[in-house]
Write a protein that holds these residues in place. Structure first.
Motif, PDB file in Angstrom:
ATOM      1  N   GLN A   1       0.839  -1.207   0.000  1.00 31.00           N
ATOM      2  CA  GLN A   1       0.000   0.000   0.000  1.00 31.00           C
ATOM      3  C   GLN A   1       0.871   1.253   0.000  1.00 31.00           C
ATOM      4  OE1 GLN A   1      -2.032   0.367   3.747  1.00 31.00           O
ATOM      5  NE2 GLN A   1      -3.272   2.122   3.119  1.00 31.00           N
ATOM      6  N   LEU A   2       1.854   1.315   0.897  1.00 30.21           N
ATOM      7  CA  LEU A   2       2.723   2.498   0.967  1.00 30.21           C
ATOM      8  C   LEU A   2       3.527   2.649  -0.326  1.00 30.21           C
ATOM      9  CD1 LEU A   2       4.167   2.462   4.616  1.00 30.21           C
ATOM     10  CD2 LEU A   2       2.088   3.538   3.758  1.00 30.21           C
ATOM     11  N   PHE A   3       4.013   1.517  -0.861  1.00 30.57           N
ATOM     12  CA  PHE A   3       4.790   1.568  -2.105  1.00 30.57           C
ATOM     13  C   PHE A   3       3.936   2.111  -3.245  1.00 30.57           C
ATOM     14  CE2 PHE A   3       6.389  -0.223  -6.068  1.00 30.57           C
ATOM     15  CZ  PHE A   3       7.743   0.093  -5.993  1.00 30.57           C
TER      16      PHE A   3
ATOM     17  N   ASP B   1      -1.938  11.925  -3.786  1.00 32.08           N
ATOM     18  CA  ASP B   1      -1.035  10.801  -3.485  1.00 32.08           C
ATOM     19  C   ASP B   1      -0.183  11.117  -2.247  1.00 32.08           C
ATOM     20  OD1 ASP B   1       0.193  12.834  -4.956  1.00 32.08           O
ATOM     21  OD2 ASP B   1       1.680  11.494  -5.830  1.00 32.08           O
ATOM     22  N   VAL B   2       0.233  12.380  -2.110  1.00 30.82           N
ATOM     23  CA  VAL B   2       1.047  12.763  -0.947  1.00 30.82           C
ATOM     24  C   VAL B   2       0.182  12.727   0.323  1.00 30.82           C
ATOM     25  CG1 VAL B   2       2.470  14.588   0.064  1.00 30.82           C
ATOM     26  CG2 VAL B   2       2.586  14.122  -2.405  1.00 30.82           C
ATOM     27  N   ALA B   3      -1.075  13.189   0.190  1.00 27.41           N
ATOM     28  CA  ALA B   3      -1.994  13.072   1.325  1.00 27.41           C
ATOM     29  C   ALA B   3      -2.208  11.605   1.688  1.00 27.41           C
ATOM     30  CB  ALA B   3      -3.330  13.732   0.991  1.00 27.41           C
ATOM     31  N   GLY B   4      -2.158  10.722   0.679  1.00 30.18           N
ATOM     32  CA  GLY B   4      -2.273   9.280   0.928  1.00 30.18           C
ATOM     33  C   GLY B   4      -1.099   8.746   1.730  1.00 30.18           C
ATOM     34  N   VAL B   5       0.117   9.175   1.354  1.00 33.71           N
ATOM     35  CA  VAL B   5       1.312   8.756   2.105  1.00 33.71           C
ATOM     36  C   VAL B   5       1.176   9.187   3.564  1.00 33.71           C
ATOM     37  CG1 VAL B   5       3.800   9.089   2.355  1.00 33.71           C
ATOM     38  CG2 VAL B   5       2.822   8.763   0.075  1.00 33.71           C
ATOM     39  N   LEU B   6       0.761  10.448   3.793  1.00 36.73           N
ATOM     40  CA  LEU B   6       0.631  10.951   5.172  1.00 36.73           C
ATOM     41  C   LEU B   6      -0.461  10.188   5.934  1.00 36.73           C
ATOM     42  CD1 LEU B   6       0.973  14.738   4.339  1.00 36.73           C
ATOM     43  CD2 LEU B   6       2.573  13.434   5.753  1.00 36.73           C
ATOM     44  N   THR B   7      -1.566   9.916   5.280  1.00 33.75           N
ATOM     45  CA  THR B   7      -2.662   9.180   5.923  1.00 33.75           C
ATOM     46  C   THR B   7      -2.230   7.761   6.280  1.00 33.75           C
ATOM     47  OG1 THR B   7      -4.317  10.453   4.700  1.00 33.75           O
ATOM     48  CG2 THR B   7      -5.031   8.332   5.612  1.00 33.75           C
ATOM     49  N   ASP B   8      -1.603   7.085   5.324  1.00 31.65           N
ATOM     50  CA  ASP B   8      -1.288   5.663   5.531  1.00 31.65           C
ATOM     51  C   ASP B   8      -0.133   5.481   6.514  1.00 31.65           C
ATOM     52  OD1 ASP B   8      -3.318   5.160   3.783  1.00 31.65           O
ATOM     53  OD2 ASP B   8      -2.033   4.816   2.048  1.00 31.65           O
ATOM     54  N   ILE B   9       0.882   6.341   6.438  1.00 31.78           N
ATOM     55  CA  ILE B   9       1.978   6.229   7.411  1.00 31.78           C
ATOM     56  C   ILE B   9       1.489   6.689   8.784  1.00 31.78           C
ATOM     57  CG2 ILE B   9       4.304   7.012   8.037  1.00 31.78           C
ATOM     58  CD1 ILE B   9       5.031   6.990   5.085  1.00 31.78           C
TER      59      ILE B   9
ATOM     60  N   PHE C   1      11.945  -4.544  14.373  1.00 34.57           N
ATOM     61  CA  PHE C   1      10.867  -4.343  13.383  1.00 34.57           C
ATOM     62  C   PHE C   1      10.527  -2.856  13.269  1.00 34.57           C
ATOM     63  CE2 PHE C   1       6.359  -3.585  12.615  1.00 34.57           C
ATOM     64  CZ  PHE C   1       6.163  -4.212  11.395  1.00 34.57           C
ATOM     65  N   LEU C   2      10.333  -2.206  14.432  1.00 41.16           N
ATOM     66  CA  LEU C   2       9.950  -0.785  14.415  1.00 41.16           C
ATOM     67  C   LEU C   2      11.058   0.065  13.809  1.00 41.16           C
ATOM     68  CD1 LEU C   2       8.274  -0.681  17.932  1.00 41.16           C
ATOM     69  CD2 LEU C   2       7.113  -0.389  15.727  1.00 41.16           C
ATOM     70  N   ARG C   3      12.312  -0.278  14.083  1.00 44.97           N
ATOM     71  CA  ARG C   3      13.442   0.449  13.506  1.00 44.97           C
ATOM     72  C   ARG C   3      13.413   0.359  11.977  1.00 44.97           C
ATOM     73  NH1 ARG C   3      18.117  -0.645  11.191  1.00 44.97           N
ATOM     74  NH2 ARG C   3      19.836   0.823  11.484  1.00 44.97           N
ATOM     75  N   GLN C   4      13.125  -0.830  11.474  1.00 46.98           N
ATOM     76  CA  GLN C   4      13.095  -1.003  10.016  1.00 46.98           C
ATOM     77  C   GLN C   4      11.978  -0.189   9.376  1.00 46.98           C
ATOM     78  OE1 GLN C   4      12.855  -5.248   9.812  1.00 46.98           O
ATOM     79  NE2 GLN C   4      15.061  -5.528  10.083  1.00 46.98           N
ATOM     80  N   ARG C   5      10.858  -0.043  10.083  1.00 47.24           N
ATOM     81  CA  ARG C   5       9.746   0.739   9.534  1.00 47.24           C
ATOM     82  C   ARG C   5      10.133   2.208   9.370  1.00 47.24           C
ATOM     83  NH1 ARG C   5       7.684  -1.659   6.386  1.00 47.24           N
ATOM     84  NH2 ARG C   5       5.801  -0.422   6.317  1.00 47.24           N
ATOM     85  N   GLU C   6      10.975   2.725  10.278  1.00 46.63           N
ATOM     86  CA  GLU C   6      11.430   4.119  10.149  1.00 46.63           C
ATOM     87  C   GLU C   6      12.174   4.304   8.826  1.00 46.63           C
ATOM     88  OE1 GLU C   6      10.218   5.932  12.376  1.00 46.63           O
ATOM     89  OE2 GLU C   6       9.803   4.437  13.923  1.00 46.63           O
ATOM     90  N   ILE C   7      12.958   3.298   8.466  1.00 46.14           N
ATOM     91  CA  ILE C   7      13.753   3.389   7.238  1.00 46.14           C
ATOM     92  C   ILE C   7      12.832   3.377   6.010  1.00 46.14           C
ATOM     93  CG2 ILE C   7      15.473   2.163   5.844  1.00 46.14           C
ATOM     94  CD1 ILE C   7      16.629   1.204   8.645  1.00 46.14           C
ATOM     95  N   VAL C   8      11.837   2.502   6.022  1.00 45.39           N
ATOM     96  CA  VAL C   8      10.894   2.440   4.886  1.00 45.39           C
ATOM     97  C   VAL C   8      10.088   3.740   4.791  1.00 45.39           C
ATOM     98  CG1 VAL C   8       8.858   1.256   3.972  1.00 45.39           C
ATOM     99  CG2 VAL C   8      10.762  -0.078   4.913  1.00 45.39           C
TER     100      VAL C   8
END
Lengths: 95, 199
Positions: free
Chosen positions: A34-36, B53-61, B161-168
């Motif tokens: 989803q994020l990708f 799409d940018v609003a989508g990134v902010l919403t989903d993250i 796991f949480l550390r890796q999510r910061e990178i993504v």
């Protein structure tokens, strides 16, 4: 409680835990796709990937909810009992 | 709106209580680079963004950060469940205990309570996305520091796991920034705020 009942309950708990793990794994794949896709909306491969795992996720959730109770409130399926609050909350340690 | 899923995003099962670890991990709940600040930051910034799409990134993250806040809270809960008064005193948890017992309350490791002053919502998506990328890096550093302070595999696994999510998330915000800049008018070479007064 006799020994055989203990074994059966243990098996059900194991199945529940394994199914929940599968849902967490596939759910993670869906979120990652989803994020990708938010920043790669024209990527056909990613869209196929998302659709495949999103379908699988919905199947796994339906399977879990039919056996072990609701994961979301829309999964409540009982006419006789309020099952939403019966199972452990996610922050509880697993037995 | 949001719906609740009765599951953590990634399993948390900590068998051994550890008040000292809880004292540092709680900073990723209510601290300056924690998950609560992250979630409120992105979910506040998204409204005025002119690009869907940018609003989508902010919403989903921002939504995923809520799940991370729940994981951190679950970790602190499990790390403090069943502690004796002797352990609470010996491991320096008495200063938290006196105010909150073992309830979960958003503070930094220093004890400072959560404040919205930890984040901005500037109304300029270019400015906001730069803050968001920095926020992900700051959270990643915090997780690196936590990993230097703990040795229980039950703690290390979800923290990694949480550390890796910061990178993504850093990567996705970087792409969102590129997609934002791609849309700027050629006359807006210096990337003035595309949300307000630039047309």
């Amino acid at each position: 409680m006799n020994k055989q009942m203990n074994v059966q309950m243990g098996t059900a708990a194991n199945e529940r835990r394994q199914l929940l793990r599968d849902i967490q794994t596939v759910g993670f794949v869906v979120v990652e796709a989803q994020l990708f896709l938010d920043t790669h909306p024209d990527c056909a491969d990613a869209l196929d990937y998302f659709n495949y795992y999103n379908q699988l996720y919905m199947q796994l959730v339906a399977d879990y909810e039919s056996k072990f109770g609701p994961l979301t409130v829309n999964g409540v399926q009982s006419n006789s009992e309020w099952t939403w609050v019966n199972e452990p909350w996610p922050w509880e340690k697993e037995a | 709106m949001w719906n609740y899923d009765r599951k953590l995003q990634y399993p948390v099962n900590i068998k051994k209580p550890d008040a000292r670890a809880a004292k540092v991990i709680i900073t990723q709940y209510g601290g300056p680079d924690g998950e609560l600040a992250a979630s409120l930051r992105y979910l506040s910034q998204r409204y005025s963004v002119p690009y869907r799409d940018v609003a989508g990134v902010l919403t989903d993250i921002g939504t995923e950060e809520l799940a991370h806040m729940e994981m951190i809270s679950a970790m602190v809960y499990q790390l403090t469940k069943g502690l004796s008064i002797e352990e609470i005193k010996r491991e320096g948890f008495d200063t938290y205990f006196v105010d909150h017992t073992t309830g979960i309350y958003p503070i930094a490791a220093s004890g400072a309570p959560f404040t919205a002053a930890y984040f901005q919502s500037k109304g300029d998506i270019i400015t906001d996305l730069h803050e968001d990328m920095a926020a992900e890096q700051k959270a990643r550093t915090t997780y690196d520091n936590i990993l230097m302070l703990v040795d229980d595999p039950d703690i290390i696994d979800p923290i990694r796991f949480l550390r890796q999510r910061e990178i993504v998330h850093f990567q996705r915000f970087g792409e969102a920034l590129e997609r934002t800049k791609d849309r700027l008018d050629c006359k807006n070479f210096y990337a003035f705020n595309p949300e307000f007064g630039s047309k």
